[in-house]
Each structure stands twice: as structure tokens, then as C-alpha cells.
Write a protein that holds these residues in place. Sequence first.
Motif, PDB file in Angstrom:
ATOM      1  N   THR A 163       0.835  -1.185   0.000  1.00 37.34           N
ATOM      2  CA  THR A 163       0.000   0.000   0.000  1.00 37.34           C
ATOM      3  C   THR A 163       0.871   1.236   0.000  1.00 37.34           C
ATOM      4  O   THR A 163       1.754   1.376   0.841  1.00 37.34           O
ATOM      5  N   ARG A 164       0.660   2.089  -0.983  1.00 42.31           N
ATOM      6  CA  ARG A 164       1.428   3.328  -1.138  1.00 42.31           C
ATOM      7  C   ARG A 164       2.935   3.083  -1.099  1.00 42.31           C
ATOM      8  O   ARG A 164       3.694   3.858  -0.534  1.00 42.31           O
TER       9      ARG A 164
ATOM     10  N   THR B 159      -8.039  -5.419   3.670  1.00 35.96           N
ATOM     11  CA  THR B 159      -7.821  -4.282   2.776  1.00 35.96           C
ATOM     12  C   THR B 159      -9.063  -4.001   1.946  1.00 35.96           C
ATOM     13  O   THR B 159      -9.876  -4.899   1.703  1.00 35.96           O
TER      14      THR B 159
ATOM     15  N   SER C 162      -4.157   1.176  -5.308  1.00 35.18           N
ATOM     16  CA  SER C 162      -3.521   0.690  -4.087  1.00 35.18           C
ATOM     17  C   SER C 162      -4.609   0.230  -3.118  1.00 35.18           C
ATOM     18  O   SER C 162      -5.747   0.001  -3.525  1.00 35.18           O
ATOM     19  N   HIS C 163      -4.250   0.087  -1.840  1.00 30.83           N
ATOM     20  CA  HIS C 163      -5.200  -0.410  -0.847  1.00 30.83           C
ATOM     21  C   HIS C 163      -5.218   0.464   0.391  1.00 30.83           C
ATOM     22  O   HIS C 163      -4.226   1.096   0.740  1.00 30.83           O
TER      23      HIS C 163
ATOM     24  N   ASP D  24      -8.423   1.530  -2.779  1.00 27.38           N
ATOM     25  CA  ASP D  24      -8.502   2.970  -2.526  1.00 27.38           C
ATOM     26  C   ASP D  24      -8.929   3.755  -3.765  1.00 27.38           C
ATOM     27  O   ASP D  24      -9.009   4.975  -3.740  1.00 27.38           O
TER      28      ASP D  24
END
Length: 199
Positions: free
Chosen positions: A146-147, A173, A180-181, A176
Motif C-alpha cells: 500500500t502506497r 484491505t 492501491s489499498h 482505494d
Amino acid sequence: FYGSMVMPVAMARELSTRVGGLACGIGQSETTMLVTRFSADEHRVALRENEALVASCGKPAMLAAVKIFDDAMQEVAIGEVGEMCVRGPLVMQGYWAQPDLSARGFLRRTGNGGLEEIYYRTGDLVQELAGGDLKYLGRKDRQVKTRGYRVELDEVETALLSHAQVQEAAVYTVPDGEGSHLIVAAVTPELGYQPAVAE
């Protein structure tokens, strides 16, 4: 473009309309090199005409020896699903002073000529397609990206459960919307405990 995640198809499509050419590669920190490469030129028809495009990792890069192993650490046939493992001149040999983690994260086997081969076990489930591309299918474990950061969901749950007033915890999760999550946690407090807003 270089990273450690498969580029979302929508992003690849959008970028390919804005730039003259698009290529991306994937490489994990442990490999310290490009492991697979994806060239949009090879997939330009699908990108341009809005056809379905698999979540491709691309093809193995020049210095990377990529093998796909099953749970018994045997190579799988083309089209079968397995864990992507990587060997190469820049792949690290293990984790410093962490023999247990190294034993889980690296596969050591005898190769041609009796020499030891060390493969990094990526944890990524892939399938080799007929044209040589690797199709990304997800993770073997509960690690998420994530990110740009790796997060072990089990470790987050363990941290939450270490709180004296938490009875149960679940971490999962949700997308987004940007490829991503977001990480979401749900907890059940001990009976009678009223958590404060800050908690």
C-alpha cells in the motif's frame, strides 16, 4: 517506470495515451535489480482498443533467472500457478543475522554442475503464459503493498491483539480507487470496556 507492484491496467492505459512509449519493471528490495519488464508496445492493441489486458508482470529481465515453483518447491509447467522465485547476480543471499527469516525467504538448491543456487521467494503467485509473460495472480501470504510499503496484515492483527482490552481483531484491505489499498481494522473490545475516541 520501476517499482515492486504490477501496474494497474487502467493506469497503463492512461499513461500509454499520454506518452510516446511505456515500459515498466518490477523488482523487489531483496533482488536489488529489475526482475521482470513490461513493454506497452507489446500490448499496444489491447491498451489502445480497450481490450482486456491481464495483470502482466511482463517477461523476465536480462539478469534475472525466474522460476515458478509449487508448494513442494518443484518447477511447474507453463500455464500452472506457482510462486515466483528469482536468482541473479544482485539477489541478496539472506537477511542479516536473521537465519529463520532467511530460511523462509530463500530457497537453496543444487543446480547444474553441483553449484548452489539461491532463489529469493517473492511470495507472488504467477502463471507463465504461452508468450512468456508472467500473469500476476496475487500473494501466497497476507502481505499487501500500500502506497509503496509492504504491510503484513497478520503482524497488524498481532499488534492489535497485544492491547489488554482487545478480545478479537481482524485486518483486511479495501481498494482505494487509485490502484492501491487502504488497510482497515475491526476490533472487539473486552466485555464492559468502552474505548476512548483516541484509541
